[in-house]
Structure formats: structure tokens, C-alpha cells
Design an enzyme around this catalytic site. Structure first.
Site: not given
Ligand code: MRU
Length: 349
Positions: A45-47, A88, A195, A236, A246-247
Site C-alpha cells: 500500500r502507499g501511493a 484501488r 499504518q 495519494d 491523503n489518508k
């Protein structure tokens, strides 16, 4: 150092982030379908990490296609790209990586089927290496903004685990440490997927960078007491007006930071910029499984049958963003001008 993403010629090997910090396991994805599932299921995960993984997944899909001519290979390319695109929706790096692979396919196609398959493998492998290099460049630009002794709040994980290595927000912190500065990181746990607790705390601890874990609802308390000097997060997707997606929870942190006069920095490569959209309102926000909220490690923590929402990202309006750091330098408001300029140039905007 661990490898977030590795290419071993016939598999994409990923550190399985679902099990960190309890277990350091690697998952070998041996076909494009397995790579796509690994992205959907948050193995990776993570852009930027999602983008690089998808590119390697596409290369793997073509390598295994068994196509006898360029037209069948092109059909397979369409299939694997659609597979990756369906994993995603929010991080634009995924779509950037798919587009780059598609463009390269066309550039290579004159050379025939083998040239395309081999060339796309090389392209995806290069994207992995480039990502690490880009993160180091962002770190070098951003380190100048970190005062010696800074206490830095971060949200989610924008570290080596969210990229091919080194990290974006955590890369800026690593670069500050490499420049001889002392820092302390305050990591939000980042409900519901944790996370911050599971990944950021694990990464920083391994690097001997002092880290204090807090729950998400403690950030305001520490800001009010003067115990946080700046906020640094990843992103992201950044709209052309500088709205930063973002998150989930990042927006709340940014509001608090503004109220307390604390700078809020977003660190992201140009591949995270979506200059085709006017504002963050156009960003699709992923809704993740409700069990992430109703359950904690498989144990129900909420009554059955109630309404639950689980948006995975939020948008911080540009007015709350002190600066955006990318590989080409540091952009400040008015972002509708500076982002376009910096995306193309090596100069600070
Ligand atoms: O749902 P995730 O874990 O993929 O979300 C990740 C984030 O929001 C990160 O902050 C973002 O991708 C930047 S990573 C360098």
C-alpha cells in the site's frame, strides 16, 4: 534494510504489510492476478508503492502471456492494465504507472513482440529504481524545512514501506537526520488500518529515529501544549489547485495545525500530481470494507447491524498546506501556478 518491492524475474516479491510489525514475511506474486490482489488486499500500500507494483505486475502479465503476435499481446496488455486499474481508485500514481507502461508499449511495438515484453520489464524495473532516487531528491529539498530539534507529527505511513524505498514524508525526515539534525517523530496510529502504529513506528524504530506513538485523537492535545513543531505527510493525489488527498484523518490534523499556527507540509513526487483536475472535489475516495471499522483484529468492537462508513482518504484544502515538496523542489501557494511550473522544472517554484 528490507525491500518493500522486489522483482525476481518471474515474480513480484512484496513484504507483506498486513502482518507487520508482528511478522516479517514476503509474498511472491507469480502472476498478474496475484499482484492485483496484493494491491487490493493491502499486502502492499502507499501511493508510489502501488504504482511500481502495478507496473511490475503488468510486465509479469505480458511475460507470461504466451502471445504469438503483437495483436494478442496488445489484448493481454489491455486486460492486465484493466486488472491493475480496478484495484484501488484514489492514489493517482497507480494510473500514472499504467499510462506510462501503455505509452512504452506503443513506443516499443515497432520492434515486435519480444522487444515489447523485454522493454516493458526493463521499464518497470527502472520505475522502481527511479522511485527511490526521487524520494532521496525530495528528502534533500525538504530537509531544509526541518529545524534542528523539531518534533514532527506524521499521519499514516509515507515511508520506505509506502514507496520502493526511503519514503516521501519519512524520506524528508531521514534526510534531515542524515544532515545532522536531531528530530523526534510523533506517529498517529491511523485508524482503522493502523499504518502509523504498525508501519511508521516499525520503520522509524529500525532506523533509530526517535518515535512516539499516539492515537489519532491525541494530536490536538499535544499541539495545544506546544509539543509539535510541524506536520509532514505524504499524499495519494494532489489536485492542480494544491488540494492534498491523503489518508483519512489528515484533514483533521491539518485543521488542528492551522489553528495552532503549525506548518503543514505534504511530500509527494510529481507522479502524485493530478493536474487534470481543478480541485480535490474531483478525487474518487475509496470506501473500504466495513469490517475494518467494526472489528479489531478479527474481534467485533461495534454492535451488529449498525450503519458504518469507511472512507479511506480525505482532502486537505490548499489553504491549509504550507508547502508541497516534490523531487523538483518546494512549491508554495498559489498552487494553481506553482504546481504546473514545478512539475516541469528542476527549479523551486
Ligand atoms: O491506504 P494506504 O495505506 O495505501 O494509504 C497510504 C497513504 O495515505 C499515504 O500517506 C500516501 O500513499 C503517501 S505514501 C508515500
Amino acid at each position: 534494510m528490507f525491500d518493500t518491492i522486489r522483482w525476481d524475474g518471474d515474480a513480484v516479491v512484496l513484504i507483506d504489510q498486513r502482518y507487520l510489525p508482528v511478522k516479517e514475511d514476503y509474498l511472491a506474486c507469480r502472476d498478474a492476478g496475484a499482484v492485483a490482489s496484493a494491491i487490493t488486499d493491502m499486502v502492499v500500500r502507499g501511493a508510489p508503492a502501488i504504482g511500481v507494483t502495478a507496473a511490475l505486475g503488468i510486465a509479469l502479465g505480458l511475460k507470461q502471456s504466451g502471445a504469438k503476435d503483437l495483436e494478442s499481446l496488445r489484448e493481454r496488455m489491455e486486460e492486465v492494465c484493466a486488472l491493475m486499474a480496478g484495484t484501488r481508485p484514489t492514489a493517482v500514481n497507480l494510473f500514472w504507472a499504467i499510462d506510462r507502461m501503455k505509452r512504452r508499449f506503443e513506443e516499443l511495438s515497432e520492434g515486435g513482440l519480444e522487444a515489447v515484453v523485454e522493454g516493458l520489464e526493463r521499464e518497470a524495473v527502472a520505475m522502481r529504481a527511479e522511485d527511490i532516487d526521487i524520494n532521496r531528491r525530495m528528502g534533500a529539498h525538504g530537509a531544509a524545512l526541518v529545524p534542528d530539534g523539531a518534533r514532527i507529527l506524521t499521519h499514516c505511513n509515507a515511508g520506505a514501506l509506502a514507496t520502493a524505498g526511503y519514503g516521501t514524508a519519512l524520506g524528508m525526515m531521514r534526510a534531515a537526520v542524515e544532515a545532522g539534525k536531531k528530530i523526534e517523530v510523533i506517529a498517529d496510529e491511523t485508524r482503522p488500518f493502523l499504518q502509523g502504529a504498525r508501519l511508521t513506528a516499525w520503520e522509524l524504530e529500525r532506523d533509530n529515529i526517535p518515535v512516539t506513538l499516539i492515537t489519532d485523537n491525541m494530536a490536538g492535545h499535544f499541539m495545544a501544549r506546544g509539543e509539535i513543531d510541524l506536520v509532514i505527510t505524504g499524499s495519494d493525489r494532489i489536485a492542480s489547485n494544491g488540494d492534498v488527498c491523503n489518508k483519512i484523518g489528515t484533514y483533521s490534523v491539518a485543521v488542528l495545525a492551522k489553528e495552532h499556527g503549525i506548518p503543514f507540509y505534504a511530500v509527494a513526487p510529481v507522479s502524485t500530481f493530478d493536474l487534470s483536475i481543478a480541485s480535490g472535489k474531483e478525487i474518487p475516495i475509496e470506501e473500504r470494507p466495513l469490517e475494518e471499522v467494526s472489528h479489531f483484529q478479527g474481534v467485533r468492537v461495534a454492535p451488529e447491524g449498525i450503519t458504518i462508513r469507511n472512507p479511506a482518504f480525505d482532502v486537505t484544502p490548499n489553504a491549509m498546506v504550507t508547502a508541497i515538496i516534490c523531487e523538483n523542489g518546494i512549491a508554495r501557494a498559489p498552487y494553481s501556478e506553482t504546481l504546473r511550473r514545478i512539475a516541469k522544472s528542476e527549479q523551486a517554484a
